[in-house]
Design an enzyme around this catalytic site. Structure first.
Site, PDB file in Angstrom:
ATOM      1  N   GLU A 176     -10.439 -11.491  -4.251  1.00 45.98           N
ATOM      2  CA  GLU A 176      -8.965 -11.113  -4.012  1.00 45.98           C
ATOM      3  C   GLU A 176      -8.252 -12.410  -3.311  1.00 45.98           C
ATOM      4  O   GLU A 176      -7.078 -12.254  -2.543  1.00 45.98           O
ATOM      5  CB  GLU A 176      -8.625  -9.952  -3.480  1.00 45.98           C
ATOM      6  CG  GLU A 176      -9.593  -9.436  -2.014  1.00 45.98           C
ATOM      7  CD  GLU A 176      -9.330  -7.938  -1.707  1.00 45.98           C
ATOM      8  OE1 GLU A 176      -8.385  -7.499  -2.170  1.00 45.98           O
ATOM      9  OE2 GLU A 176     -10.023  -7.474  -0.857  1.00 45.98           O
ATOM     10  N   CYS A 203      -9.482  -3.990 -10.091  1.00 43.58           N
ATOM     11  CA  CYS A 203      -9.261  -2.742  -9.717  1.00 43.58           C
ATOM     12  C   CYS A 203      -7.705  -2.841  -8.795  1.00 43.58           C
ATOM     13  O   CYS A 203      -7.262  -1.770  -8.314  1.00 43.58           O
ATOM     14  CB  CYS A 203     -10.004  -2.244  -8.561  1.00 43.58           C
ATOM     15  SG  CYS A 203     -10.263  -3.431  -7.197  1.00 43.58           S
ATOM     16  N   HIS A 251       0.879  -1.211   0.048  1.00 41.51           N
ATOM     17  CA  HIS A 251      -0.153  -0.017  -0.035  1.00 41.51           C
ATOM     18  C   HIS A 251       1.058   1.222  -0.111  1.00 41.51           C
ATOM     19  O   HIS A 251       0.327   2.242  -0.482  1.00 41.51           O
ATOM     20  CB  HIS A 251      -0.800  -0.024   1.298  1.00 41.51           C
ATOM     21  CG  HIS A 251      -1.986  -0.932   0.917  1.00 41.51           C
ATOM     22  ND1 HIS A 251      -1.912  -2.399   1.326  1.00 41.51           N
ATOM     23  CD2 HIS A 251      -3.275  -0.764   0.123  1.00 41.51           C
ATOM     24  CE1 HIS A 251      -3.202  -2.700   0.939  1.00 41.51           C
ATOM     25  NE2 HIS A 251      -3.800  -2.110   0.214  1.00 41.51           N
ATOM     26  N   ASP A 265      -4.171  -8.465  -4.050  1.00 40.76           N
ATOM     27  CA  ASP A 265      -4.316  -9.605  -3.078  1.00 40.76           C
ATOM     28  C   ASP A 265      -4.171 -10.922  -3.562  1.00 40.76           C
ATOM     29  O   ASP A 265      -3.687 -12.004  -3.042  1.00 40.76           O
ATOM     30  CB  ASP A 265      -5.242  -9.373  -2.047  1.00 40.76           C
ATOM     31  CG  ASP A 265      -4.790  -8.266  -1.007  1.00 40.76           C
ATOM     32  OD1 ASP A 265      -3.927  -8.655  -0.180  1.00 40.76           O
ATOM     33  OD2 ASP A 265      -5.511  -7.456  -0.693  1.00 40.76           O
TER      34      ASP A 265
END
Ligand code: PEP
Ligand code: MG
Length: 578
Positions: free
Chosen positions: A439, A510, A195, A463
């Site tokens: 995910e 995404c 992240h 993920d």
């Protein structure tokens, strides 16, 4: 000064030229200095002041979080921190050290922390041993208070281009840079879809992670060139190299100007397939960039960033204001708000105790699991989203789903939130769509159960890759194993997209794969028609879509899917990309 190059992983493209600003980690590098005898009382006072501030922080966290009705684990966790903070071993012993050794408060506190940590390490009971992490967290809180503003890192010289050099940064650190312009940044640690890297990309400045020892080798104020595209940092460049990079910078700007002309063009392939290109955002402030780059919607609003870098949790009203701002800003275009995905590499003071003491946070109480364990907090968010749904086209997206029961529990809470609003006469979109993230491999393989219970799906490839390949996305030591083109990943993608298309349930990607131009044709060939990515990539991906012809790509991608040798897959992809 000698010029040298460092290699890492470029996680955000572009070239920056500027001066280094080094960042230290509070517990690793606290200042160590002696004080005059007549300053001892003042230094003890400074320490006491910091303790009082942290006590106050914990109290407000307690009331903000629990509203008098504390979820058991959370209350207990805050109590542990309170006990540690007020215990004489932490509250009094450092004062003695300050007086006896005439050292500064930070240094006294870290010395005492080391003593305590050693004692904890020797405890046999595993539960008690784990409290060691709580001691470190409490000490970090006090250190941050002693060092001034908790955790804020700002450019020391606003006049010049400043490049941040750190050993490691958390997503919470990086998100603060949205207000403070850095020209680029480098970290020793980190993986490409951590992240931290994702937020770096959203700052739209070059970034290189996993440089291993940049923080040690680079000195304050040294001149640096960061080339995020080619994964390289040049320290003290000579004149010729500098001139070459300035030229390259100019060329990149010309490229960008060309792409900007595509802003209002509809993304359609040569054979007429319409493709949705939506934006991922972390904060309402990112909206502007999404609109500027022609996003046809917000495909992923990572709402948990509203929870970072603040005391306590955002109230329903604060969240409502943020969600409404995004809904109105997109003027009727869809906005997908992902519910709270904290845990793993996104932790929050006050909550991170829960995540950090978990033996394996990425497999622990993260995302929807955390929300379902804290239903009161989840309901606050759901009500805020529902209230905002009256002001635009909002959809709810639930992260980290693995089983049907999680969908059912979430749906039950949404129904409860709706009921509460109805009773209060508050308007909301009663037909709000609820989608789920694919995910976890279990979700991809069991997709049919999801298709029948959800209105739309979004594949979180960051993920999905991490969990399929068992490669921690934030760990640079295994970054070379993180492979979006692994045959198993491609199989899961093809299976999920194919199943959703067949069931006519909208499906998007995404994760970071959606914003990688090298993968656009591959994803189109797998049948994907909805991509959500960081706004900075939208126009480049649009350019790829406009030049693609699915009639040619599809059979080539089908051939690629049958390969299992990574080298052959890479070669086949090169051929598809022409
Ligand atoms: C993903 O996992 O791909 C995703 C989009 O979610 P995040 O990166 O926030 O985990
Ligand atoms: Mg994810």
């Amino acid at each position: 000064m000698a010029s040298f190059a460092l290699h890492g992983i470029g996680v955000s493209n572009g070239i920056a030229i500027g001066r280094a600003q080094l960042v230290s980690h509070a517990t690793l590098e606290v200042a160590h200095y002696t004080i005059q005898p007549n300053r001892i009382d003042a230094e003890i006072g400074r320490f006491q002041h910091a303790l009082d501030d942290v006590k106050h922080d914990l109290e407000s966290l307690h009331s903000a979080m629990t509203g008098g009705d504390a979820p058991a684990e959370f209350g207990a966790f805050l109590d542990v921190h309170w006990m540690i903070l007020t215990d004489p071993t932490l509250a009094e012993a450092p004062k003695r050290i300050i007086a006896e050794q005439r050292c500064n408060a930070e240094w006294a506190l870290t010395q005492q922390m080391n003593v305590l940590v050693e004692q904890f390490d020797q405890i046999e009971d595993p539960y008690l041993r784990e409290r060691r992490a709580d001691v470190v967290q409490v000490v970090e809180r006090v250190l941050k208070r002693l060092l001034g503003k908790p955790g804020a890192i700002v450019p020391t010289n606003a006049e010049q281009h400043t490049i941040l050099v750190a050993h490691d940064l958390s997503p919470a650190d990086v998100i603060q840079f949205k207000q403070h312009r850095f020209a680029a940044f480098l970290t020793d640690l980190g993986g490409v879809t951590s992240h931290t890297a994702i937020v770096a990309r959203s700052l739209n400045v070059p970034a290189v992670v996993a440089t291993h020892n940049a923080r040690q080798l680079i000195r304050e104020n040294e001149l640096l060139i960061v080339d995020g595209t080619h994964h390289v940092v040049i320290v003290n460049p000579d004149k010729a190299v500098l001139a070459e990079y300035r030229l390259k910078q100019g060329e990149l700007e010309v490229e960008r100007a060309k792409l900007r002309r595509l802003k209002t063009k509809v993304a359609t392939t040569i054979d007429g397939a319409r493709v949705e290109l939506q934006a991922n955002i972390e904060l309402p402030e990112d909206l502007e960039q999404a609109v500027e780059n022609g996003a046809t919607g917000i495909g992923l609003f990572r709402s948990e960033f509203l929870y970072l870098n603040r005391e306590g949790l955002p109230t329903e009203e604060e969240q409502f204001v943020a969600y409404r701002r995004v809904a109105e800003g997109m003027a009727g275009k869809p906005v997908v708000i992902r519910t709270f995905d904290l845990g793993a590499d996104k932790t929050k003071e006050g909550l991170d105790g829960l995540a950090r003491v978990a033996p394996n946070p990425a497999l622990g109480l993260r995302a929807v699991r955390f929300c379902l364990a804290e239903p009161r907090m989840f309901l606050v968010q759901l009500r805020a989203i529902l209230r905002a749904s009256h002001y635009g086209k909002i959809r709810i997206l639930v992260p980290m789903l693995a089983s049907v029961s999680e969908i059912e529990q979430t749906r039950a809470l949404i129904a409860q939130a709706k009921e509460q609003l109805r009773e209060q006469g508050v308007p909301f979109d009663s037909g709000i769509e609820v989608g789920g993230m694919i995910e976890i491999p279990a979700a991809a393989l069991g997709i049919h159960a999801f298709l029948s219970r959800l209105d739309f799906l979004s594949i979180g490839t960051n993920d999905l890759i991490q969990y399929t390949l068992a490669v921690d996305r934030a760990d640079d030591a295994v970054a070379h194993l993180y492979d979006p083109l692994h045959p198993a990943v491609l199989k899961l993608l093809a299976f999920s997209i194919g199943a959703a298309n067949k069931a006519r349930v909208p499906i998007a990607v995404c994760g970071e794969m959606a914003g990688e131009a090298r993968l656009t044709r591959l994803l189109l060939g797998l049948g994907l028609r909805n991509f959500s990515m960081h706004p900075a990539h939208l126009l480049e991906i649009k350019q790829c879509v406009l030049a693609a012809d699915c009639r040619e790509i599809k059979p080539a991608v089908e051939r690629l899917r049958r390969l299992d040798d990574p080298a052959k897959i890479a070669a086949a992809l090169d051929r598809i990309n022409g």
